[in-house]
Design an enzyme around this catalytic site. Structure first.
Site, PDB file in Angstrom:
ATOM      1  N   CYS A 257       0.807  -1.217   0.000  1.00 35.13           N
ATOM      2  CA  CYS A 257       0.000   0.000   0.000  1.00 35.13           C
ATOM      3  C   CYS A 257       0.842   1.269   0.000  1.00 35.13           C
ATOM      4  CB  CYS A 257      -0.893   0.022   1.227  1.00 35.13           C
ATOM      5  SG  CYS A 257      -1.955  -1.400   1.365  1.00 35.13           S
TER       6      CYS A 257
ATOM      7  N   ARG B 261       6.050  -0.964  -5.854  1.00 36.12           N
ATOM      8  CA  ARG B 261       5.952  -1.708  -4.598  1.00 36.12           C
ATOM      9  C   ARG B 261       4.897  -2.798  -4.653  1.00 36.12           C
ATOM     10  NH1 ARG B 261       7.544   2.403  -0.315  1.00 36.12           N
ATOM     11  NH2 ARG B 261       6.242   1.270   1.115  1.00 36.12           N
TER      12      ARG B 261
ATOM     13  N   TRP C  93      -2.850  -2.932  -1.503  1.00 37.10           N
ATOM     14  CA  TRP C  93      -2.433  -4.332  -1.629  1.00 37.10           C
ATOM     15  C   TRP C  93      -3.335  -5.084  -0.662  1.00 37.10           C
ATOM     16  CZ3 TRP C  93       0.195  -8.087   1.436  1.00 37.10           C
ATOM     17  CH2 TRP C  93       0.773  -9.132   0.709  1.00 37.10           C
TER      18      TRP C  93
ATOM     19  N   ASN D 114      -2.683   2.681   5.394  1.00 29.90           N
ATOM     20  CA  ASN D 114      -1.727   1.565   5.232  1.00 29.90           C
ATOM     21  C   ASN D 114      -1.634   0.857   6.577  1.00 29.90           C
ATOM     22  OD1 ASN D 114      -1.149   2.487   2.706  1.00 29.90           O
ATOM     23  ND2 ASN D 114       0.969   3.078   3.149  1.00 29.90           N
ATOM     24  N   GLY D 115      -1.470  -0.457   6.543  1.00 27.11           N
ATOM     25  CA  GLY D 115      -1.296  -1.189   7.795  1.00 27.11           C
ATOM     26  C   GLY D 115      -2.467  -2.123   8.044  1.00 27.11           C
TER      27      GLY D 115
ATOM     28  N   GLU E 177      18.292 -19.001  -2.074  1.00 31.34           N
ATOM     29  CA  GLU E 177      17.927 -17.799  -2.816  1.00 31.34           C
ATOM     30  C   GLU E 177      17.518 -18.153  -4.254  1.00 31.34           C
ATOM     31  OE1 GLU E 177      17.033 -14.954  -2.382  1.00 31.34           O
ATOM     32  OE2 GLU E 177      17.583 -13.688  -4.067  1.00 31.34           O
TER      33      GLU E 177
ATOM     34  N   LYS F 117      13.864 -17.351  -5.829  1.00 34.37           N
ATOM     35  CA  LYS F 117      13.700 -16.569  -7.060  1.00 34.37           C
ATOM     36  C   LYS F 117      12.818 -17.331  -8.045  1.00 34.37           C
ATOM     37  CE  LYS F 117      14.629 -13.422  -6.047  1.00 34.37           C
ATOM     38  NZ  LYS F 117      15.296 -12.805  -4.921  1.00 34.37           N
TER      39      LYS F 117
ATOM     40  N   GLU G 236       9.077 -17.477  -6.817  1.00 30.75           N
ATOM     41  CA  GLU G 236       8.292 -16.247  -6.752  1.00 30.75           C
ATOM     42  C   GLU G 236       7.967 -15.668  -8.119  1.00 30.75           C
ATOM     43  OE1 GLU G 236       9.972 -12.947  -4.511  1.00 30.75           O
ATOM     44  OE2 GLU G 236      11.976 -13.503  -5.114  1.00 30.75           O
TER      45      GLU G 236
ATOM     46  N   HIS H 107      18.618 -37.735   3.577  1.00 29.75           N
ATOM     47  CA  HIS H 107      17.790 -37.827   4.786  1.00 29.75           C
ATOM     48  C   HIS H 107      16.317 -37.553   4.486  1.00 29.75           C
ATOM     49  CE1 HIS H 107      21.340 -38.322   7.221  1.00 29.75           C
ATOM     50  NE2 HIS H 107      21.878 -37.281   6.615  1.00 29.75           N
TER      51      HIS H 107
ATOM     52  N   LYS I  27       6.527  -5.258  -3.152  1.00 32.04           N
ATOM     53  CA  LYS I  27       7.949  -4.945  -3.044  1.00 32.04           C
ATOM     54  C   LYS I  27       8.352  -4.614  -1.616  1.00 32.04           C
ATOM     55  CE  LYS I  27      12.039  -4.186  -4.572  1.00 32.04           C
ATOM     56  NZ  LYS I  27      12.792  -5.435  -4.804  1.00 32.04           N
TER      57      LYS I  27
HETATM   58  C1  F6R Z   1      12.345 -11.762  -2.586  1.00 31.48           C
HETATM   59  C2  F6R Z   1      12.241 -10.533  -1.837  1.00 31.48           C
HETATM   60  C3  F6R Z   1      11.728 -10.599  -0.441  1.00 31.48           C
HETATM   61  C4  F6R Z   1      12.398  -9.549   0.434  1.00 31.48           C
HETATM   62  C5  F6R Z   1      11.729  -9.506   1.818  1.00 31.48           C
HETATM   63  C6  F6R Z   1      12.417  -8.530   2.746  1.00 31.48           C
HETATM   64  O1  F6R Z   1      12.855 -11.548  -3.858  1.00 31.48           O
HETATM   65  O2  F6R Z   1      12.529  -9.474  -2.325  1.00 31.48           O
HETATM   66  O3  F6R Z   1      11.879 -11.867   0.105  1.00 31.48           O
HETATM   67  O4  F6R Z   1      13.752  -9.833   0.550  1.00 31.48           O
HETATM   68  O5  F6R Z   1      10.389  -9.151   1.675  1.00 31.48           O
HETATM   69  O6  F6R Z   1      12.381  -7.243   2.218  1.00 31.48           O
HETATM   70  P1  F6R Z   1      13.418  -6.141   2.654  1.00 31.48           P
HETATM   71  O7  F6R Z   1      14.756  -6.571   2.191  1.00 31.48           O
HETATM   72  O8  F6R Z   1      12.952  -4.887   1.964  1.00 31.48           O
HETATM   73  O9  F6R Z   1      13.335  -6.035   4.144  1.00 31.48           O
END
Ligand code: F6R
Length: 616
Positions: free
Chosen positions: A2, A27, A74, A99-100, A489, A493, A496, A512, A611
């Protein structure tokens, strides 16, 4: 996630509100809206489409005013639908964006329904709008103060009233909100204007004069003036908050030759790392801020708090911190740590890692650590003006630049660079870094941008693999030691942005349990640096091949792992020592990216994700 923009101005502010929303678009959101005071009444436009569509709607409908608020939503409470989009109205008199998450919304809704309020949405936000209306007796500021005293949870709100044109009131607790002061220059060129936004970026080019509101603040915006009230228990007291000059970037970076921001950001990594390391002439604690030496001298352990990708950079750093700086380190997922009983140690360096610096769980975990008496705090963060940087004593600002793609890439690699510097600084203070070692590490760090270029040149080979991956529904990722977090990671990636189910395991853990999943249908991606665990890893690869699994291996040039039926190899440069994870993550980013492209997903805005995760 948001976003809020609000303003009072002598001029029409609708273009500024919409432009602000556009700057926050990256975002992630699923609906948007704007409301203004026009012709003595409230007017609003809302859409479940893009902000560009909202702009057209406001232009077609002739929506124009000097008082207004706008929002990108959002969805949390209620589906992404126009009737749930903000701004929410109460009885044609109050307009509000939020927001929140309000935790006691059910209780308040029941109370307000009993008083005759009718709810048009499923949101917790509409509850606040009706509550403000219920408490309104001719002064919006008083009504908002009364309302926020009833709220439990996190909020940043902007609200205006039909009966008080030229006034917008804001409040925050747990969600960021900033105040912008108008200037003679900028897009609006109105020194009497006052703005509200959830992020300074929304006001880039409009004003650089920013007040960061603090927890519990309520703010009254009128033409040419503003007041901040600080919460003190159940009361509010007038307070001064410093106006800072902040150069926010617009974020609306050009795509250039790239198809998506994510691809652009993967390719920006050599520059992002060079920028992050610029000015690092030698290792010194002061890289992390004044007073870092005495903090580093007084800590015996490190506690890393982060979420998602940022937690994986933290997991990588744990290997560095324990092997190079010889300091015990634990890494905790922020959303877990904040709620579990733990054993605090005041001689702990609490390190938060965050791209956005606004992640609600990480901020809350930091607060929790402090409440347990751990006062030595440091953040590795990409946004110098963020709450995280303001809340921590020490900071290292990564210079990845604005990251637009929801899936983090260049923020991750620059976090690793910042964490490696932290490792070296702690090693130095603890007497585990000779001048020669320092020089060698710095040389390797400075060479990273060039080494990364060589890895990026592997893109065509990764594209060829991505075609095969696009037809799969599951994938396993393997790594060992320093590269296990890199496997995690890579799997994150892939899931997502391509929506392929992917899991990562330390390769030694395969037998295991997860080995049961391995068939000819299961691609197994392996990160294979030429490190001390190579021979062990090779045995793990045999275990997979023996069960018919198809291996896709990113192998350092000197590993002697050769392609054969069922074993595909992409050759990385020669082993890069401790910094190898920064190179090995890149082909995994490219693999996820090209697989997602082949599957036709919305790479930069994957479904259900945002984001900047500013709610719990
Ligand atoms: C994945 C991704 C998220 C962020 C997570 C933390 O690609 O971007 O997993 O890493 O939401 O966000 P930040 O780094 O902004 O605290």
């Amino acid at each position: 996630m948001c976003g809020i923009v609000g303003a009072v101005s002598a001029n029409n502010i609708v273009p500024i509100l919409v432009q602000g929303l556009q700057r926050l678009e990256y975002r992630g959101y699923d609906s948007c809206g704007v409301a203004v005071h026009q012709g003595g009444e409230l007017r609003r436009s809302r859409s479940t489409s893009r902000v560009a569509e909202l702009r057209t709607m406001t232009e077609d409908d002739g929506v124009a005013s000097g008082t207004g608020i706008a929002h990108t939503r959002w969805a949390t409470h209620g589906a992404p639908a126009v009737h749930n989009a903000h701004p929410h109205f109460s009885r044609g008199q109050i307009a509000l964006v939020h927001n929140g998450i309000i935790e006691n919304h059910d209780e308040l809704r029941d109370e307000l329904k009993a008083k005759g309020y009718v709810f048009e949405s499923q949101t917790d936000t509409e509850v606040i709008a009706h509550l403000v209306h219920h408490l309104y007796a001719g002064d919006l500021l008083e009504a908002v103060q009364g309302a926020v005293l009833r709220l439990r949870g996190a909020y940043a709100i902007a609200v205006f009233c039909r009966d008080e044109p030229g006034r917008v009131v804001g409040a925050r607790e747990g969600s960021p909100l900033i105040l912008g002061v108008g200037t003679e220059s900028g897009t609006q060129a109105d020194p009497t204007a006052r703005y509200l936004a959830s992020d300074a970026m929304a006001l880039a080019g409009v004003t650089d004069r920013i007040v960061y509101l603090e927890e519990g603040d309520v703010v009254d915006l009128q033409l040419g003036k503003h007041w901040v009230l600080a919460r003190d228990g159940e009361r509010f007291k007038p307070t001064e908050r410093e106006v800072k000059i902040v150069q926010a970037h617009s974020g609306a970076a050009e795509l250039g030759p790239y198809r998506h921001y994510m691809q652009k950001e993967i390719f920006e990594q050599p520059r992002a790392l060079a920028d992050t390391l610029e000015g690092v002439e030698g290792i010194t604690p002061e890289l992390f801020g004044d007073g870092a030496y005495s903090v580093f001298k007084n800590v015996d352990r490190v506690l890393i708090l982060a979420c998602g990708t940022s937690s994986y950079s933290g997991m990588t750093a744990k290997y560095w911190l324990e092997s190079i700086a010889k300091i015990p380190c634990s890494v905790e997922i922020a959303s877990e740590y904040r709620y579990r009983d733990s054993v605090p140690d005041p001689r702990t360096l609490v390190v938060t890692i965050s791209q956005s610096g606004e992640t609600a769980d990480t901020l809350a975990a930091l607060k929790h650590a402090r409440s347990l008496g751990m006062e030595h705090t440091l953040t590795i963060c990409n946004v110098a003006t963020s709450a995280m940087v303001r809340e921590c004593k020490l900071a290292y600002i990564t210079r990845a630049g604005v990251e637009v793609g929801v899936a983090s890439t260049k923020a991750f690699s620059t976090q690793l660079a910042g964490l490696f510097l932290l490792t070296l600084a702690l090693a130095q203070v603890r007497g585990h870094l000779t001048d020669e070692q320092e020089a060698q590490h710095l040389k390797a760090m400075r060479h990273l941008p060039v080494a990364l270029q060589a890895v990026l040149a592997l893109e065509p080979q990764v594209v060829a693999w991505a075609e095969a991956f696009a037809r799969k529904e599951n994938a396993l990722f393997l790594g060992r030691g320093l590269h296990y977090p890199i496997a995690l990671e890579g799997a994150l990636k892939l899931k997502e942005i391509s929506y392929i189910h992917a899991e990562a395991y330390p390769a030694g853990e395969l037998k295991h349990g997860p080995l049961a999943l391995v068939t000819a249908e299961m691609p197994v991606v392996t990160v294979a640096p030429n490190d001390a665990l190579l021979e062990k890893l090779k045995s793990n690869l045999q275990e997979v091949r023996a069960r018919g699994g198809e291996l896709f291996v990113f192998a350092d040039d000197d590993t002697k792992i050769e392609s054969s039926p069922g074993l595909h190899v992409i050759r990385m440069p020669e082993h890069y020592g401790a910094l190898s994870p920064i190179l090995h993550v890149v082909p995994l980013q490219l693999l996820a990216y090209h697989t997602a492209c082949a599957r036709g997903t919305d790479v930069d805005k994957p479904r259900n994700l945002a984001k900047s995760v500013t709610v719990e």
